[in-house]
Each structure stands twice: as C-alpha cells, then as structure tokens.
Scaffold this motif. Structure first.
Motif, PDB file in Angstrom:
ATOM      1  N   ILE A  74       0.835  -1.198   0.000  1.00 27.57           N
ATOM      2  CA  ILE A  74       0.000   0.000   0.000  1.00 27.57           C
ATOM      3  C   ILE A  74       0.873   1.254   0.000  1.00 27.57           C
ATOM      4  N   ALA A  75       1.914   1.257   0.842  1.00 34.16           N
ATOM      5  CA  ALA A  75       2.820   2.410   0.910  1.00 34.16           C
ATOM      6  C   ALA A  75       3.500   2.637  -0.435  1.00 34.16           C
ATOM      7  N   TYR A  76       3.965   1.564  -1.043  1.00 31.79           N
ATOM      8  CA  TYR A  76       4.675   1.675  -2.331  1.00 31.79           C
ATOM      9  C   TYR A  76       3.746   2.180  -3.427  1.00 31.79           C
ATOM     10  N   LYS A  77       2.567   1.589  -3.536  1.00 33.31           N
ATOM     11  CA  LYS A  77       1.653   1.952  -4.624  1.00 33.31           C
ATOM     12  C   LYS A  77       1.083   3.356  -4.448  1.00 33.31           C
ATOM     13  N   ALA A  78       0.761   3.726  -3.208  1.00 35.37           N
ATOM     14  CA  ALA A  78       0.222   5.064  -2.974  1.00 35.37           C
ATOM     15  C   ALA A  78       1.263   6.127  -3.290  1.00 35.37           C
ATOM     16  N   THR A  79       2.498   5.889  -2.876  1.00 31.47           N
ATOM     17  CA  THR A  79       3.556   6.859  -3.143  1.00 31.47           C
ATOM     18  C   THR A  79       3.813   6.980  -4.642  1.00 31.47           C
ATOM     19  N   ALA A  80       3.665   5.890  -5.372  1.00 30.86           N
ATOM     20  CA  ALA A  80       3.914   5.906  -6.821  1.00 30.86           C
ATOM     21  C   ALA A  80       2.947   6.824  -7.564  1.00 30.86           C
ATOM     22  N   VAL A  81       1.743   7.040  -7.023  1.00 31.38           N
ATOM     23  CA  VAL A  81       0.778   7.891  -7.720  1.00 31.38           C
ATOM     24  C   VAL A  81       0.692   9.291  -7.105  1.00 31.38           C
ATOM     25  N   MET A  82       1.576   9.583  -6.140  1.00 29.50           N
ATOM     26  CA  MET A  82       1.588  10.914  -5.533  1.00 29.50           C
ATOM     27  C   MET A  82       2.696  11.773  -6.138  1.00 29.50           C
ATOM     28  N   PRO A  83       2.589  13.096  -6.027  1.00 28.87           N
ATOM     29  CA  PRO A  83       3.651  13.986  -6.512  1.00 28.87           C
ATOM     30  C   PRO A  83       4.918  13.827  -5.679  1.00 28.87           C
ATOM     31  N   GLY A  84       6.014  14.357  -6.189  1.00 32.39           N
ATOM     32  CA  GLY A  84       7.314  14.132  -5.571  1.00 32.39           C
ATOM     33  C   GLY A  84       7.504  14.758  -4.211  1.00 32.39           C
ATOM     34  N   ASP A  85       6.631  15.689  -3.812  1.00 33.50           N
ATOM     35  CA  ASP A  85       6.811  16.339  -2.507  1.00 33.50           C
ATOM     36  C   ASP A  85       6.012  15.679  -1.397  1.00 33.50           C
ATOM     37  N   LEU A  86       5.493  14.470  -1.661  1.00 33.25           N
ATOM     38  CA  LEU A  86       4.695  13.746  -0.658  1.00 33.25           C
ATOM     39  C   LEU A  86       4.924  12.251  -0.807  1.00 33.25           C
TER      40      LEU A  86
END
Length: 251
Positions: A74-86
């Motif tokens: 979940i952490a990996y996939k959510a971060t993959a679709v977020m902008p670089g500052d989050l």
C-alpha cells in the motif's frame, strides 16, 4: 483492516494539512492516492495538523482498508501515484481501534535557522536565514525554561478554539550543527501556532530584545495574550519529525 502510516512531505507548495476547497493540501492529496490504490473512499485521522509551509518527516495517519493488500505494498503503490513532494514512507497494520490523533502520547518538532554570513541555496526551503550573530547562550537558557509543565496561553492566538493551555514539554534544546542552529521540542501536545511563537520569542531573546527572565515569565501567565510574546517564526523552518505511541510496533 486498520492501518497506520508514516508520512513525509515538503510543505512548501501545500496549503497545510487540512482539506480546503480549491486548495492543494496534504490531506486531499494523500487520501486521493490511497483511494485510487484501495479502490474505496479513504478517511484519514492525523496525529497533528500542520500549517501551510510546514514540513514533516514523521507525520502519522490512520485509515481503514477493506481489501487484503500488504501494508508495505500500500505504501509503495500510494507513493507511486503521488507527486514528488509527498510520500507514504511506511505503513503497518494497527489495532482495530487505533486513531493516529487520540493514541499519540507525544509529538516532536525541529526548527532550523541558518546562522551564517552568506545564505545557502540548498537550505533555502528548510531553514530560516539569519545573517546576524545570535546569542547561543541566551537561546539555550530560554529553551531550558520551556521544559516541564507550563501554561502556554501567550503562545497561541487570543481568539482560539483551545480551552486548556497547559502542556508538558519533555525536550527543549538548541543544537549547533555546522552553520545551522537547530531547535528540538517534544511535548504531549501543542497549541495552535505554539512552536513558531516560542521560536520567534526566543529569537528576540537571542537578539537582546527581551531577557530570558522575561521570556520565562510568559510561560506561566494565564492572563498573558499573544501580543505579549514575540512574532511567529516563518513556517518553512519547521518540521514535524515524529509522533510517539506506546502500543503500535513499527511507528
């Protein structure tokens, strides 16, 4: 499944944590990413709402998921679709009744001041630049007075939703790290604007505009109002570095 996540963000381009109409906020951006990954609406509880421009390396959220995904995935996939500052840096399973705000036993912040003759472009967004030499002895003295339990009424706006102004501070110190002065504070909880008001007032002490004794008197004055203390320090020097929990492994 109840989950707890450690969130990191550069607050420069966010209008704070809390969702606001037509504003880019951390809460909106993170909940949208998690909703995309989990394919369900996600409601977040957060340990501490940060203001516009404030950063975090150890913000904590809690939320529920109805699909059996591994927390790390979940952490990996959510971060993959977020902008670089989050980023959702870490995610762990938590007790069913865990709430990131209500279960928190402490919160920690740091504030960075670049105290050097020449500014640093690389430190520009994460520290406040002050070229004049600050009196580190009086800064240390002022920080020591904050330790323990005090009434911080003078360090939050006079018009406030708070009704109880006593907080318990377990860490309060300034450290010199090269050209930076770094202030670190840990407390059971914080009033709105409290940390930046404390720092702004301590910087007045370091400039000789008020004495450490005058600063100390503000810490236990229920009658004092915000105008009695110094100005709030700029937001971009402040970072939420951690939240303490007693019964949640992995946070």
């Amino acid at each position: 499944m109840k989950l707890a996540g450690v969130v990191e963000y550069d607050g420069s381009d966010f209008s704070g944590w809390a969702a606001q109409p037509s504003r880019r906020t951390v809460e909106d951006t993170l909940s949208q990413a998690l909703s995309t990954v989990l394919r369900q609406p996600v409601k977040l509880a957060v340990a501490g709402r940060t203001d516009a421009g404030v950063h975090a390396t150890g913000q904590v959220v809690s939320f529920s998921a109805d699909i059996p995904l591994d927390p790390g995935e979940i952490a990996y996939k959510a971060t993959a679709v977020m902008p670089g500052d989050l980023a959702l840096r870490r995610c762990v399973e938590a007790p069913a009744d865990f709430d990131a705000r209500r279960w928190a036993s402490s919160r920690s912040y740091e504030y960075r001041v670049l105290n050097a003759a020449v500014r640093s472009p690389l430190a520009w967004g994460r520290s406040v630049y002050i070229s004049r030499r600050l009196d580190e002895t009086t800064l240390t003295e002022a920080a020591g007075k904050i330790l323990g339990e005090h009434n911080f009424r003078a360090f939050t706006p006079s018009r406030t939703y708070h009704s109880y102004f006593v907080r318990r501070v377990s860490e309060s110190r300034w450290d010199r790290e090269g050209e930076e002065l770094v202030y670190r504070i840990t407390a059971n909880s914080f009033l709105y604007g409290m940390v930046r008001a404390l720092i702004g007032t301590m910087l007045e002490v370091a400039d000789g505009k008020r004495s450490p004794e005058d600063f100390g008197r503000l810490l236990d004055s229920p009658e004092a109002r915000r105008s009695s203390a110094g100005p709030s320090a700029p937001a971009h020097g402040l970072t939420l570095t951690g939240v303490g929990y007693e019964d949640v492994p992995g946070l």
